[in-house]
Design an enzyme around this catalytic site. Structure first.
Site, PDB file in Angstrom:
ATOM      1  N   HIS A 262       9.932  22.618 -29.535  1.00 33.98           N
ATOM      2  CA  HIS A 262      11.151  21.744 -29.984  1.00 33.98           C
ATOM      3  C   HIS A 262      10.594  21.608 -31.253  1.00 33.98           C
ATOM      4  CE1 HIS A 262       7.906  19.130 -28.278  1.00 33.98           C
ATOM      5  NE2 HIS A 262       8.261  17.987 -29.051  1.00 33.98           N
ATOM      6  N   THR A 263      11.646  21.275 -32.145  1.00 32.48           N
ATOM      7  CA  THR A 263      11.611  21.311 -33.585  1.00 32.48           C
ATOM      8  C   THR A 263      12.081  19.886 -33.907  1.00 32.48           C
ATOM      9  OG1 THR A 263      11.606  23.595 -33.983  1.00 32.48           O
ATOM     10  CG2 THR A 263      11.995  22.266 -36.038  1.00 32.48           C
TER      11      THR A 263
END
Length: 137
Positions: A97-98
């Site tokens: 996840h960013t």
């Protein structure tokens, strides 16, 4: 597999979704945002870390991150954004996840000390997600 982000992608866990098109990524508001509008971008398929993401998904995945960063400025009026990810160490959910976080000068974010905030209500979070979603088309 019991993955919170896979459950959000599948629609089995509630989230304030910001981006859910035909692309390889889904974005939704972080439930413990650094600042309101803080969004998590995840691959639709389960990959634990950036090295696990297939090369053909890199450009579309980071293209979505780029669009989110632009929306932070155009829709939320942020002066810029902070885009980051962890791989294994400090990765709270083992699904790539960013973080795409709206930033303003003197907003209190220093280095990697990240004070968390909360939305005043579910309605406020829903409104932030709607504004960002509309900016992304």
């Amino acid at each position: 597999m019991d993955c919170a982000f896979c459950e959000i992608v599948a629609g089995r866990r509630p989230a304030h979704v910001v981006l859910d098109d035909d692309g390889p990524a889904v974005a939704f508001l972080d439930t413990r945002p650094l600042f309101k509008g803080h969004t998590l971008l995840v691959p639709r398929e389960h990959y634990e870390t950036l090295p696990d993401l297939p090369p053909e998904l890199l450009a579309p995945y980071f293209g979505a991150a780029q669009r989110l960063a632009e929306a932070m400025e155009t829709v939320l009026g942020a002066a810029g954004s902070f885009v980051a990810m962890n791989n294994r160490v400090s990765q709270s959910v083992p699904h790539l996840h960013t973080h795409v976080v709206p930033r303003n000068r003197k907003d209190g974010l220093r280095g990697f000390f990240w004070p968390r905030t909360k939305y005043a209500s579910d309605d406020e979070a829903r409104e932030y997600a709607k504004r960002l979603r509309e900016a992304l088309g």
